[in-house]
Design a protein around this motif. Structure first.
Motif, short mmCIF file in Angstrom:
data_model
loop_
_atom_site.label_atom_id
_atom_site.label_comp_id
_atom_site.label_asym_id
_atom_site.label_seq_id
_atom_site.Cartn_x
_atom_site.Cartn_y
_atom_site.Cartn_z
N ARG A 148 1.49 -0.94 6.52
CA ARG A 148 2.45 -1.08 7.61
C ARG A 148 3.73 -0.34 7.23
O ARG A 148 4.67 -0.94 6.70
CB ARG A 148 2.73 -2.55 7.91
CG ARG A 148 3.62 -2.75 9.14
CD ARG A 148 3.86 -4.24 9.42
NE ARG A 148 4.87 -4.41 10.46
CZ ARG A 148 4.59 -4.52 11.76
NH1 ARG A 148 3.33 -4.47 12.16
NH2 ARG A 148 5.56 -4.67 12.64
N VAL B 175 -4.72 -2.54 4.34
CA VAL B 175 -3.87 -2.46 5.53
C VAL B 175 -2.49 -1.98 5.11
O VAL B 175 -1.89 -2.51 4.17
CB VAL B 175 -3.76 -3.81 6.24
CG1 VAL B 175 -2.85 -3.71 7.47
CG2 VAL B 175 -5.14 -4.32 6.66
N SER C 187 -1.43 -6.74 11.94
CA SER C 187 -1.67 -6.80 10.49
C SER C 187 -2.30 -8.13 10.10
O SER C 187 -3.25 -8.18 9.30
CB SER C 187 -0.36 -6.60 9.73
OG SER C 187 0.09 -5.27 9.83
N ASP D 283 -1.11 -0.20 10.51
CA ASP D 283 -0.47 -0.93 11.59
C ASP D 283 0.77 -0.13 12.01
O ASP D 283 1.78 -0.11 11.33
CB ASP D 283 -0.08 -2.33 11.10
CG ASP D 283 0.59 -3.17 12.19
OD1 ASP D 283 0.97 -2.60 13.24
OD2 ASP D 283 0.75 -4.37 11.99
#
Length: 387
Positions: A102, A100, A85, A77
């Protein structure tokens, strides 16, 4: 051919050559096809900035992939503001193959956003392995969030990478075009190379000038990717996909493009504003320089615009008709190559307005050069500095 018809005759020769090249490509370059599973460990890397609307559909496609038992997926992300996200986490549904990330902050100084995100993903993929080392047979797959995949797409792409013995493969997604402005311009992406680069030569050559690539779907041998520095080699590029392929060829590594056919599709933009921003960020690089752009677009305008006009009003009417017919044919053949299906009646109509498509491309290119000179190019909220 009389002298008055000379320029129109030249245009007819150029257009006919383009149609012939497209026909050779369609006849000699089979699209991806389903097949047996692949043993290679496959790591899919998805950079995503403000993709909450599109990313869940790609995740669903990736969860449904068959024939890739060694699959893992890393999503980055990239400083999104739209809940990317959270949308990704919901779509993943606890699937342990997906992660994921970030990271804090945007791209480092001197980097463009997408190559920075891809480089971060590649580093994360390497760090996930014991000893921070790549698996020797690992394959990296870079995917844009707006790509859609059939359930056999990844296995087919990795298999073709190995069968062709190339280091980077671009399975070209079939470009979906819905609105009039999309239908006017998006088919030119495939047509631009299908009618100019004979793939039996281009896919075997090491010449950077003959490289074809699309960053929507790239499949790369991980060891070779690392050896050239990965996306660090193209950190400042707004056309990082093509520049990555060129960097590989300069390192004496092979790259190739094949039609994704029905296994990979992409709808890049849904409005004229998005299309102008998306293509405008890189078109200023397309022909090497403003002079190169003027020469290429000048020839294209004469070939695909002035010649059809001559077919109606001017001398050399016969050659103008030949040029117009060959242009439409090359457009339809390129579409068949890209999609793996026969053109629809609507696509036939689109081919007939090919002269307007070329004029629109020329206008977009001029606009891109002007905004680049002024330093006003922006993509996804980030200014693109003059290079």
């Amino acid at each position: 051919m009389n002298r008055a018809a000379g320029p129109v005759g030249f245009a007819a020769a150029v257009a006919t050559t383009g149609a012939a090249i497209a026909a050779v490509n369609a006849a000699t370059t089979p699209p991806l096809r389903p097949g047996p599973p692949v043993p290679d460990p496959v790591t899919v890397l998805v950079p995503a900035r403000d993709e909450a609307a599109t990313l869940p559909r790609l995740i669903a496609d990736l969860r449904a992939q068959r024939g890739v038992p060694g699959l893992r997926v890393l999503i980055l992300d990239d400083d999104s503001t739209d809940g990317t996200s959270a949308a990704a986490a919901t779509a993943i549904g606890g699937d342990p193959r997906f992660t994921v990330h970030r990271p804090e902050g945007g791209p480092p100084p001197g980097w463009v956003g997408k190559p920075a995100a891809c480089a971060r993903l590649a580093d994360l993929a390497a760090a996930a392995d014991p000893g921070h080392a790549r698996r020797p047979d690992e394959v990296l797959v870079f995917l844009d969030a707006d790509v859609r995949l059939a359930s056999d797409a990844l296995a087919a792409a990795v298999r073709r990478l190995r069968e062709m013995r190339v280091d980077l493969l671009c399975p070209w997604p079939s470009q979906l075009a819905v609105t009039p402005v999309e239908r006017l311009l998006q088919p030119l992406l495939c047509w631009s190379w299908a009618a100019s680069a004979p793939l039996p030569v281009a896919n075997r050559s090491l010449r950077p000038s003959l490289a074809v690539a699309c960053g929507q779907f790239l499949v790369c041998d991980a060891t070779v990717y690392d050896a050239i520095g990965g996306h660090r080699a193209v950190a400042a590029s707004v056309a990082e996909d093509l520049d990555l392929a060129r960097a590989l060829r300069r390192a004496r590594r092979r790259t190739a493009v094949v039609p994704g056919g029905g296994l990979a599709t992409c709808r890049m933009y849904t409005s004229g504003r998005q299309l102008r921003a998306g293509h405008g960020r890189w078109l200023w690089t397309a022909f090497g320089s403003p002079v190169g752009a003027a020469l290429v677009l000048g020839v294209a305008t004469v070939t695909y615009t002035a010649a059809p006009v001559a077919a109606i009003t001017g001398p050399g009417r016969r050659w103008g008709l030949v040029a117009y017919g060959a242009a439409a044919a090359s457009r339809l053949i390129a579409r068949t190559l890209e999609s793996g299906t026969r053109p629809t009646p609507a696509e036939g109509v689109d081919a007939l307005v090919h002269p307007l498509s070329v004029l629109a491309l020329a206008a977009l290119t001029v606009d891109s050069h002007l905004r680049h000179r002024r330093g006003t190019l922006v993509w996804k909220g980030r200014p693109l500095r003059r290079g």
